[in-house]
Design a protein around this motif. Structure first.
Motif, short mmCIF file in Angstrom:
data_model
loop_
_atom_site.label_atom_id
_atom_site.label_comp_id
_atom_site.label_asym_id
_atom_site.label_seq_id
_atom_site.Cartn_x
_atom_site.Cartn_y
_atom_site.Cartn_z
N ALA A 149 0.83 -1.21 0.00
CA ALA A 149 0.00 0.00 0.00
C ALA A 149 0.86 1.26 0.00
CB ALA A 149 -0.93 0.00 1.21
N ALA A 150 2.03 1.19 0.63
CA ALA A 150 2.91 2.35 0.71
C ALA A 150 3.92 2.40 -0.43
CB ALA A 150 3.65 2.33 2.05
N ALA B 213 -12.23 -4.37 7.79
CA ALA B 213 -12.56 -2.94 7.78
C ALA B 213 -11.43 -2.09 8.35
CB ALA B 213 -13.86 -2.72 8.54
N GLU B 214 -10.87 -2.51 9.47
CA GLU B 214 -9.81 -1.73 10.11
C GLU B 214 -8.55 -1.70 9.26
OE1 GLU B 214 -7.28 -1.62 14.31
OE2 GLU B 214 -9.14 -2.78 14.16
N LEU B 215 -8.14 -2.87 8.75
CA LEU B 215 -6.96 -2.92 7.90
C LEU B 215 -7.18 -2.15 6.61
CD1 LEU B 215 -4.16 -4.01 7.18
CD2 LEU B 215 -5.26 -6.10 6.32
N GLU C 78 -5.80 2.24 2.97
CA GLU C 78 -6.27 3.33 2.12
C GLU C 78 -5.53 4.63 2.45
OE1 GLU C 78 -10.49 5.11 0.40
OE2 GLU C 78 -10.48 3.55 1.93
N ILE C 79 -5.25 4.84 3.71
CA ILE C 79 -4.48 6.03 4.11
C ILE C 79 -3.07 5.95 3.53
CG2 ILE C 79 -3.44 7.22 6.07
CD1 ILE C 79 -5.93 6.41 7.70
N ARG D 20 -5.09 4.27 -7.06
CA ARG D 20 -6.50 3.93 -7.19
C ARG D 20 -6.81 2.87 -6.15
NH1 ARG D 20 -9.56 4.69 -12.06
NH2 ARG D 20 -8.60 6.33 -13.31
N VAL D 21 -7.94 2.98 -5.49
CA VAL D 21 -8.32 2.04 -4.44
C VAL D 21 -9.69 1.46 -4.75
CG1 VAL D 21 -8.85 1.76 -1.99
CG2 VAL D 21 -6.97 3.27 -2.69
N LEU D 22 -9.77 0.14 -4.78
CA LEU D 22 -11.05 -0.54 -4.91
C LEU D 22 -11.43 -1.03 -3.52
CD1 LEU D 22 -13.36 -1.59 -6.67
CD2 LEU D 22 -12.05 -3.70 -7.01
N ARG D 23 -12.45 -0.39 -2.95
CA ARG D 23 -12.87 -0.73 -1.60
C ARG D 23 -13.66 -2.03 -1.60
NH1 ARG D 23 -13.30 4.61 -2.55
NH2 ARG D 23 -12.26 6.04 -1.11
N PRO D 24 -13.64 -2.77 -0.48
CA PRO D 24 -14.44 -4.00 -0.41
C PRO D 24 -15.92 -3.68 -0.55
CG PRO D 24 -12.88 -3.86 1.42
CD PRO D 24 -12.88 -2.52 0.76
N LEU D 25 -16.67 -4.59 -1.17
CA LEU D 25 -18.11 -4.46 -1.20
C LEU D 25 -18.65 -4.63 0.21
CD1 LEU D 25 -18.82 -6.62 -4.39
CD2 LEU D 25 -18.78 -4.12 -4.23
#
Length: 305
Positions: A224-225, A239-241, A246-247, A255-260
């Protein structure tokens, strides 16, 4: 030697990075067990160095893969389906053991995974038609928008769906010309590691897909970094991870694809991976390039083309 006296040959599972099968550079392994807690195999526990090596391999492969024709990429994805079909029995065993399914249910999952490769193979030369095109402009210009792959994509595979979910997040990434660094399910990595063997014997160039096994959080943080990772799929993150990643991803505008919503706890237990996937994962890692070009004039009449 009689069959009863024969010693079985245990499989050594390895990572798949750059088209090769290295062990983790750390030398670590961890025990993988079935749904009843019985030992299945030792899987390599990837390190941050392994993750960085996978990014290097993915970046090296990106130019050739993104530059291939969409039709050629479709042929390659179809070849993966062919090879997976030929090793169906092995994957049925691994999926059944990994997910605690009956043989018949595991067979249905493997069939669906094969069909998913075929489905995305058919989209490679069609996605540009629904995500690009000519734009009407008030002036003597052509204005054309075309989709282009984002680059290197880090993919956190689903934690529960060890094969079908895995294929459902890998295939759309590479179908559109991206390359991938995949973190397999931490508890059920064996089908993912075996998929690396299928990819190696298909026509997928080395480095297009790189598969790591180990602790998801440990591997996801450096990806991620990483400044040379262009996007990240957070499907397999809780959710926490997911929030932490994302940060970290914002540092170089990944680009970030968030979980459904069904995937938000990282368990993906309620996600229906058998449902039609749609095109949202195909378009998630595409960028739009818009080109303006003057139409010009044809002769003294002032007509243009």
């Amino acid at each position: 030697m009689s069959e009863n006296n024969r010693l079985g040959v245990f499989k050594t599972y390895k990572l798949y990075v750059g088209g090769k099968f290295p062990r983790s550079e750390s030398g670590r392994v961890y025990e993988v067990t079935d749904s009843k807690g019985q030992w299945l195999a030792n899987a390599p526990q990837s390190s941050r160095k392994d993750a960085r090596d996978a990014v290097v391999a993915a970046r090296k492969a990106f130019g050739g893969w993104s530059g291939a024709t969409a039709y050629n990429r479709g042929q390659v994805l179809y070849r993966v389906a062919e090879m997976l079909e030929g090793r169906k029995e092995q994957f049925v065993r691994e999926v059944a053991a990994s997910e605690g399914l009956s043989k018949s249910k595991a067979a249905a999952v493997v069939d669906a995974a094969i069909d998913r490769w075929v489905w995305y193979a058919g989209w490679t030369d069609k996605i540009g038609q629904i995500s690009g095109g000519a734009n009407p402009v008030a002036g003597p210009f052509f204005n054309l928008s075309t989709p282009e792959p984002t680059g290197v994509v880090a993919v956190l595979a689903p934690q529960k769906s060890s094969l079908l979910g895995l294929v459902s997040v890998i295939a759309p990434v590479i179908a559109t010309g991206n390359t991938a660094v995949v973190i397999a399910s931490a508890d059920a990595p064996l089908p993912a590691l075996s998929l690396g063997e299928v990819l190696a014997t298909s026509d997928v160039p080395g480095g297009v897909v790189n598969i790591l096994s180990g602790a998801t959080a440990e591997l996801a943080a450096p990806l991620a970094a990483h400044q040379d990772v262009n996007a990240i799929d957070l499907t397999g993150a809780g959710a926490e991870l997911a929030k932490e990643l994302e940060i970290a991803a914002a540092d170089n505008l990944k680009r970030v694809l968030r979980p459904l919503p069904a995937e938000a706890d990282g368990s993906d237990a309620s996600t229906d991976w058998l449902a039609a996937p749609g095109t949202h994962r195909l378009t998630a890692f595409l960028e739009t390039k818009t080109v303006w070009h003057p139409t010009g004039a044809l002769g003294a009449s002032g007509s243009s083309y």
